[in-house]
Design an enzyme around this catalytic site. Sequence first.
Site, PDB file in Angstrom:
ATOM      1  CD  GLN A  57       2.345   7.720   6.275  1.00  0.00           C
ATOM      2  OE1 GLN A  57       1.530   7.287   7.066  1.00  0.00           O
ATOM      3  NE2 GLN A  57       3.605   7.920   6.607  1.00  0.00           N
ATOM      4  NE  ARG A  69      -3.806  12.545  10.908  1.00  0.00           N
ATOM      5  CZ  ARG A  69      -4.904  12.350  11.641  1.00  0.00           C
ATOM      6  NH1 ARG A  69      -4.826  12.095  12.938  1.00  0.00           N
ATOM      7  NH2 ARG A  69      -6.101  12.434  11.082  1.00  0.00           N
ATOM      8  CG  ASP A  70      -0.078  14.505   8.789  1.00  0.00           C
ATOM      9  OD1 ASP A  70       0.374  13.398   9.142  1.00  0.00           O
ATOM     10  OD2 ASP A  70      -1.269  14.674   8.458  1.00  0.00           O
ATOM     11  CD1 TRP A  95      -3.333   3.847   5.587  1.00  0.00           C
ATOM     12  CD2 TRP A  95      -4.007   2.853   7.456  1.00  0.00           C
ATOM     13  NE1 TRP A  95      -2.858   4.589   6.642  1.00  0.00           N
ATOM     14  CE2 TRP A  95      -3.267   3.997   7.802  1.00  0.00           C
ATOM     15  CE3 TRP A  95      -4.533   2.063   8.481  1.00  0.00           C
ATOM     16  CZ2 TRP A  95      -3.033   4.376   9.124  1.00  0.00           C
ATOM     17  CZ3 TRP A  95      -4.300   2.435   9.800  1.00  0.00           C
ATOM     18  CH2 TRP A  95      -3.561   3.589  10.113  1.00  0.00           C
ATOM     19  CD  GLU A 141      -5.909  13.277   7.625  1.00  0.00           C
ATOM     20  OE1 GLU A 141      -5.672  12.334   8.378  1.00  0.00           O
ATOM     21  OE2 GLU A 141      -6.373  13.124   6.482  1.00  0.00           O
ATOM     22  CD1 TRP A 149      -1.025   2.323   2.262  1.00  0.00           C
ATOM     23  CD2 TRP A 149      -2.900   1.611   1.280  1.00  0.00           C
ATOM     24  NE1 TRP A 149      -1.961   3.321   2.372  1.00  0.00           N
ATOM     25  CE2 TRP A 149      -3.123   2.906   1.796  1.00  0.00           C
ATOM     26  CE3 TRP A 149      -3.952   0.957   0.620  1.00  0.00           C
ATOM     27  CZ2 TRP A 149      -4.344   3.560   1.673  1.00  0.00           C
ATOM     28  CZ3 TRP A 149      -5.170   1.614   0.498  1.00  0.00           C
ATOM     29  CH2 TRP A 149      -5.360   2.905   1.020  1.00  0.00           C
ATOM     30  CB  SER A 184       2.299  12.198   6.776  1.00  0.00           C
ATOM     31  OG  SER A 184       1.764  11.266   5.877  1.00  0.00           O
ATOM     32  CG  ASN A 232      -1.381   6.585   3.060  1.00  0.00           C
ATOM     33  OD1 ASN A 232      -0.963   5.521   3.456  1.00  0.00           O
ATOM     34  ND2 ASN A 232      -1.623   7.576   3.871  1.00  0.00           N
ATOM     35  CG  ASP A 233      -0.493  10.928   3.411  1.00  0.00           C
ATOM     36  OD1 ASP A 233      -1.442  10.371   2.854  1.00  0.00           O
ATOM     37  OD2 ASP A 233      -0.561  11.387   4.550  1.00  0.00           O
TER      38      ASP A 233
HETATM   39  C1  FRU Z   1      -3.463  11.503   5.305  1.00  0.00           C
HETATM   40  C2  FRU Z   1      -3.083  10.754   6.580  1.00  0.00           C
HETATM   41  C3  FRU Z   1      -2.171  11.576   7.471  1.00  0.00           C
HETATM   42  C4  FRU Z   1      -1.488  10.525   8.285  1.00  0.00           C
HETATM   43  C5  FRU Z   1      -1.322   9.398   7.275  1.00  0.00           C
HETATM   44  C6  FRU Z   1      -1.461   8.022   7.844  1.00  0.00           C
HETATM   45  O1  FRU Z   1      -3.789  10.652   4.266  1.00  0.00           O
HETATM   46  O2  FRU Z   1      -4.251  10.344   7.265  1.00  0.00           O
HETATM   47  O3  FRU Z   1      -2.838  12.545   8.254  1.00  0.00           O
HETATM   48  O4  FRU Z   1      -0.252  10.946   8.788  1.00  0.00           O
HETATM   49  O5  FRU Z   1      -2.311   9.594   6.284  1.00  0.00           O
HETATM   50  O6  FRU Z   1      -1.209   7.063   6.866  1.00  0.00           O
END
Ligand code: FRU
Length: 439
Positions: free
Chosen positions: A32, A151-152, A40, A204, A13, A76, A15-16
């Site tokens: 991610q 976060r992030d 996920w 986010e 998987w 992230s 993501n970000d």
């Molecule tokens: C955005 C998010 C972030 C987090 C990450 C977790 O897509 O939800 O806020 O850090 O993905 O995978």
Amino acid sequence: MSSHLFLKPPTGWLNDPNGFIYYNGEYHLFYQHFPFAPVWGRMHWGHAVSSDLVTWEHLPIALYPSKDYDCDGIFSGSAIDIDGKLYLYYTGVKYTPADPDNINIPNGTSNTPCQCLITSDNGYDFDNINNKCKVIDTYTDDTIGNPYEARDPKVWFENGKYYMCLGSSYKYTEGVLLVYSSTNALDWELTCRIQDSRLGNILECPDIFNVNDRWILVASPMGIAKDTDYYEHQSVIQMIDWDADAGSLNLIGESRFLDYGMDIYAPQSTVDESGQRLLVAWLRMPIPVQNDCGVEHPNRGASWIGMMTSPRVITCKEGHVYTAIHPNVYSYFNNNDCATSINIDGIPATKVDDNIYLKHHLNNGDSLNVYGFIIGLEDGTVSTDRSMLLPNDSNIHTSSSSPYVGSECDIEVIMNNNIVEVYINGGQYVITNAIYRRQ
Ligand code: FRU
């Protein structure tokens, strides 16, 4: 192993985008990543490098859970070069508690997040055991930050100081943007806090930068679009007033979507070799639940899901933010011995690897069929329809449209079998969609 133009994970998987940086003469792009299945789960940072933002070489996983405070995920974050060392800031997560039937996800939505740092001397070696530390602890006062949702970290350097922005939430009712400052990149002090409904119910991946003398917040507020759950969370462009010396930040006017295809999320920007601001974003690929028009989920039985968009240059002209095709993408199609000329719906196009580029002018009423992806200009708006390339499913939108652009416009399309990007008038607006095209 490499990916061209649209980075996808070698397996599992994605993501970000995370830690996107031009460092020591190369672009590093982390992401991610759950490496064990195309779903996920407990997050790691996957890692790829490129010399040109187009050809990405996959490297081993860079960050993985190793501490009590990040044992359930490396969420992230971002990168900065400090005196030749790479500093990666991320959110460490501990589930409170994990789902007993699937220890890779939380039970309910509770995470305990804190902000962390890992450093590397060269961008290739990451000592996950000895080089991590916590820099901002889990909140206990929810009038500052939400103990479960903060976060992030995105870090930048300005006027002799480091700054970090974070996304959070006030009791799940309004999104919160927190900005910290630091003189040594280790000890962080809260500089300002913005709570606002324009930031959704949880904010986010905030990212703050200046282009053409305008301060811009690109961020991903949750719950801002009234749609099915999947599409409620959208990335936006929000003009801001940011004064580092005064430590003040204000949101100016309304935000707008970063992309009108509603499929991309959690963009992250950086500065390229020549000083231009650019971003990439995560393409959320829906998993069709039915197969009523002959389109199969391409990853059924395969092992990956999630892609990055191509790199987009951000500029601001007369108050409007443009996200345009990066010059290296043009070079990839135009100065490439492997390029072939093809024809799509009567229009000349260029193909390199699995990727295709075409340019066209649309007048009101015109439409174009790009391998089943329909692009038209109607009543001054560009609209797209992917219903031939995704099965009908009430959870998946098939049509998208831009804001008003006038009675004619230029479009440029970049695509492969899983993504279509439609750039309108040199990046005035963009529509990006996931597709599942069989050759
Ligand atoms: C955005 C998010 C972030 C987090 C990450 C977790 O897509 O939800 O806020 O850090 O993905 O995978």
